[in-house]
Scaffold this active site. Sequence first.
Site, mmCIF file in Angstrom:
data_model
loop_
_atom_site.group_PDB
_atom_site.id
_atom_site.type_symbol
_atom_site.label_atom_id
_atom_site.label_comp_id
_atom_site.label_asym_id
_atom_site.label_seq_id
_atom_site.Cartn_x
_atom_site.Cartn_y
_atom_site.Cartn_z
ATOM 1 N N LYS A 114 0.134 7.149 -9.573
ATOM 2 C CA LYS A 114 0.580 5.970 -8.772
ATOM 3 C C LYS A 114 2.063 5.687 -9.348
ATOM 4 C CE LYS A 114 -2.835 3.212 -6.546
ATOM 5 N NZ LYS A 114 -2.768 3.931 -5.083
ATOM 6 N N LYS A 163 -10.519 -4.676 11.128
ATOM 7 C CA LYS A 163 -9.281 -4.661 11.893
ATOM 8 C C LYS A 163 -9.202 -5.720 12.802
ATOM 9 C CE LYS A 163 -8.050 0.144 10.461
ATOM 10 N NZ LYS A 163 -7.930 1.509 10.746
ATOM 11 N N GLY A 180 0.842 -1.266 0.003
ATOM 12 C CA GLY A 180 0.084 0.019 0.134
ATOM 13 C C GLY A 180 0.849 1.245 -0.040
#
Length: 313
Positions: free
Chosen positions: A45, A139, A11
């Site tokens: 990106k 999470k 990421g």
Amino acid sequence: MGKKSKVLVVGGTGYLGRRMVKASLEEGHETYVIQRPEIGLDVDKLQILLSFKRQGARLLKASLSDHRSLVEAVKMVDVVICTMSGVHFRSHNLLVQLKLIEAIKEAGNVKRFLPSEFGMDPALMGHAMEPGRVTFDEKMEVRKAIEEANIPHTYVSANCFAAYFAGNLSQMGTLLPPTDNVLLYGRGNVKVVYVDEDDVARYTIKTIDDPRTLNKTLYIRPPENILTQTELIQKWEKLIGKQLQKSIISEQAFLSPIRDLDYAQQVGIGHFYHIFYEGCLTNFEIGDQGEEASQLYPEVNYTRMDEYLKLYV
Ligand code: NDP
Ligand code: GO6
């Protein structure tokens, strides 16, 4: 002391991820970043990835949907840091981390895994409101998979990123400070914690080789950045030499429009509620399953919010 660990950031082109890559390189770690084929024509990106390469990072071609490629990437390093997006106005992909965990299991060499957390402590948010609770539930699901697989880990609770919570004096729906009227949550007297995102990355990189945070939660709670919303606003008023008008918004009024909002704003309302009315960032003491970052790493000269806000003048 052995050699510095090799780090993989998953990421890496994201908002927090790019800071993580930079901090890892600055701290002298051999740093790897996943280059996903899915980026397609996303030229920004690609440019970020190329700039990492220029700064000395190594790009590894891999996809979250290609198990072999992930195992090969993970085998290159000692530490994996995941900064995949949570639930907000960007996207929502936390459970994709389960695939990364499968790869870490198979590779078997990872000395520390840091999943994408970096906010409120999800273990303390079992009571959180819908729909915002989905981020905490996911999470926790990721934590469960990590612990069941006995993967050495550290969870980082980074509190309020300054760009989302401080630059705007904690106003929702804007990233800039209001010019005349500011909304005060209740009496504006609940302690919250604001952290510059670059400091989040710095503390995170400090902790990856630290035995004191193995299988624990690192809370980033720098003492001078534990502030009420009112204290934050006072710092801003001092900088601009002017008082803002304050409107108090009660708990009830804050929560009432929730059905009329889009999904991301509903998520945001719940999160702001827990932070600014309930005080969920500061209403507990750090126990023996946690450590506080500025205590462990006093050499980090963290950004104070009066300094941070100068950029917004
Ligand atoms: P971003 O939205 O910037 O996304 C990070 C990365 O996630 C992207 O760059 C991309 O990686 C990856 N990603 C997104 N979709 C996919 C997918 N389908 N498959 C694979 N990878 C994907 O995330 P943030 O930096 O904003 O968030 C990181 C963490 O920080 C989250 O856990 C979030 O909850 C938390 N957070 C905390 C805040 C706070 O105030 N405490 C504020 C904001 C976030 P790639 O680089 O490979 O393209
Ligand atoms: C940040 C936001 C800002 C939402 C956390 C709506 C997870 C956390 C502090 O993505 O929803 O205006 O802990 O209108 O554990 C978003 C989320 C904040 C940013 C919260 C977050 C914080 C996620 C808004 C808005 C500025």
